[in-house]
Design an enzyme around this catalytic site. Structure first.
Site, mmCIF file in Angstrom:
data_model
loop_
_atom_site.group_PDB
_atom_site.id
_atom_site.type_symbol
_atom_site.label_atom_id
_atom_site.label_comp_id
_atom_site.label_asym_id
_atom_site.label_seq_id
_atom_site.Cartn_x
_atom_site.Cartn_y
_atom_site.Cartn_z
ATOM 1 N N GLU A 1 13.806 -37.535 -27.249
ATOM 2 C CA GLU A 1 13.135 -38.668 -26.584
ATOM 3 C C GLU A 1 13.615 -38.834 -25.145
ATOM 4 O OE1 GLU A 1 15.623 -38.894 -28.523
ATOM 5 O OE2 GLU A 1 16.913 -40.587 -27.984
ATOM 6 N N HIS B 1 18.810 -35.204 -27.899
ATOM 7 C CA HIS B 1 17.856 -36.319 -27.785
ATOM 8 C C HIS B 1 16.492 -35.863 -27.266
ATOM 9 C CE1 HIS B 1 20.495 -39.859 -28.380
ATOM 10 N NE2 HIS B 1 21.443 -39.053 -27.947
ATOM 11 N N CYS C 1 20.665 -37.983 -33.105
ATOM 12 C CA CYS C 1 21.993 -38.427 -32.708
ATOM 13 C C CYS C 1 22.600 -39.348 -33.771
ATOM 14 C CB CYS C 1 21.961 -39.067 -31.326
ATOM 15 S SG CYS C 1 23.594 -39.183 -30.571
#
Lengths: 226, 83
Positions: free
Chosen positions: A204, A202, A85
């Site tokens: 994560e 993302h 990002c």
């Protein structure tokens, strides 16, 4: 051997990355950018967020901070580097990866789950998947539209440097499945080495089972295999 | 040394989508204005001292190359005036 997650002023996915990596048993620590890159760094995460308030352009300021030359040297030596990002925007602004991530075609901030097609699986970041596999990962960005000249983008495609494309559930990289107007549906690309990758979605946020799909785990496992 | 103001104008390259400009255009149309197109640009006014106007221009161009513009998506031009 520790993955360094570089925190800039305005990073806000650094702790998410740390927790996600810890969940996978990968040793990681958050490093304040002014403290420099630790000597035992075995991998680098450029995390998401809004470094320097996205002043000038998203990622532009962080890309000119002193720690970036250490990141560039580490990347050239084969240390795995993953930009997520805002980290992807920083990666492009530093020249670690080609192109630019700029204002979404919608001119809006978009926060939603998307499907990605794995374009190649012979990289550390995608070894956990099959080529052509469709994975589900969230995006959360206002400036994620991938821009690059057609000529250069074609060169990247010929060099097989596209890592992920936005696609529909069936793996078709259609215009309707492109959330931000990215050229050729590009969601993530490789740098000069396969060990350097950036992506707007993302991973994560798609790793801890408690928060939803876990398709992002394979990307973060790149730090084990690189 | 002479005091100059270098004005650096940074624009999106021709053909690069500008969603903010498009949104602004639509807002103007909602206000009843008639227009064909709208382009936006960033303008930076840099006060500096240099030995010559050429040196001032060179420094401002370097600023544009290294930070103010992103060559992947932007063109820029520089104008230098005495201050």
């Amino acid at each position: 051997m520790t993955v360094s997650i570089i925190r800039f002023g305005g990073s806000n996915c650094d702790r998410d990355a740390e927790r996600a990596l810890a969940h996978l048993g990968i040793d990681a620590e958050i490093v304040w950018h002014e403290d420099g890159l630790p000597a035992d760094t075995s991998g680098i995460v450029l995390p998401g967020g809004f470094s320097y308030g996205d002043y000038l352009r998203a990622g532009a300021m962080a890309a000119r901070s002193p720690i970036v030359s250490a990141v560039r040297e580490a990347a050239a030596d084969g240390t795995p580097v993953l930009g997520v990002c805002n980290g992807a925007q920083i990666g492009c602004e530093t020249g670690l990866t080609d192109g630019a991530f700029t204002t979404n075609e919608s001119a809006r901030f978009q926060c939603e789950h998307v499907h990605l097609r794995v374009e190649r699986n012979d990289t550390p970041w995608t070894a956990a998947y099959d080529e052509g596999e469709v994975i589900e990962i969230p995006i959360a960005h206002g400036e994620g539209r991938y821009e690059l000249s057609e000529r250069r983008l074609t060169e990247l495609e010929v060099d097989d440097r596209i890592l992920f494309r936005y696609c529909d559930e069936d793996g078709e990289p259609s215009a309707a499945a492109n959330p931000n107007g990215s050229k050729h549906n590009v969601a993530g690309i490789l740098g000069d080495r396969k060990t350097v990758a950036v992506l707007m979605p993302h991973p994560e946020r798609a790793t801890l089972p408690a928060v939803g799909p876990t398709d992002g785990q394979g990307i973060l496992r790149g730090f084990e295999t690189a | 040394m002479t005091a100059y103001t270098a004005t650096v104008t940074v624009r999106l390259k021709h053909g690069v989508l500008d969603p903010e400009a498009e949104t602004t255009k639509q807002a103007l149309e909602r206000l009843g204005f008639e227009l064909e197109a709208l382009r936006s640009a960033d303008r930076f006014e840099v006060d500096l001292e240099a030995d010559s106007i050429a040196a001032a221009r060179e420094r401002a161009e370097d600023m544009a190359e290294r930070l103010l513009a992103n060559p992947t998506i932007h063109d820029y031009d520089v104008e230098v005036d005495d201050r």
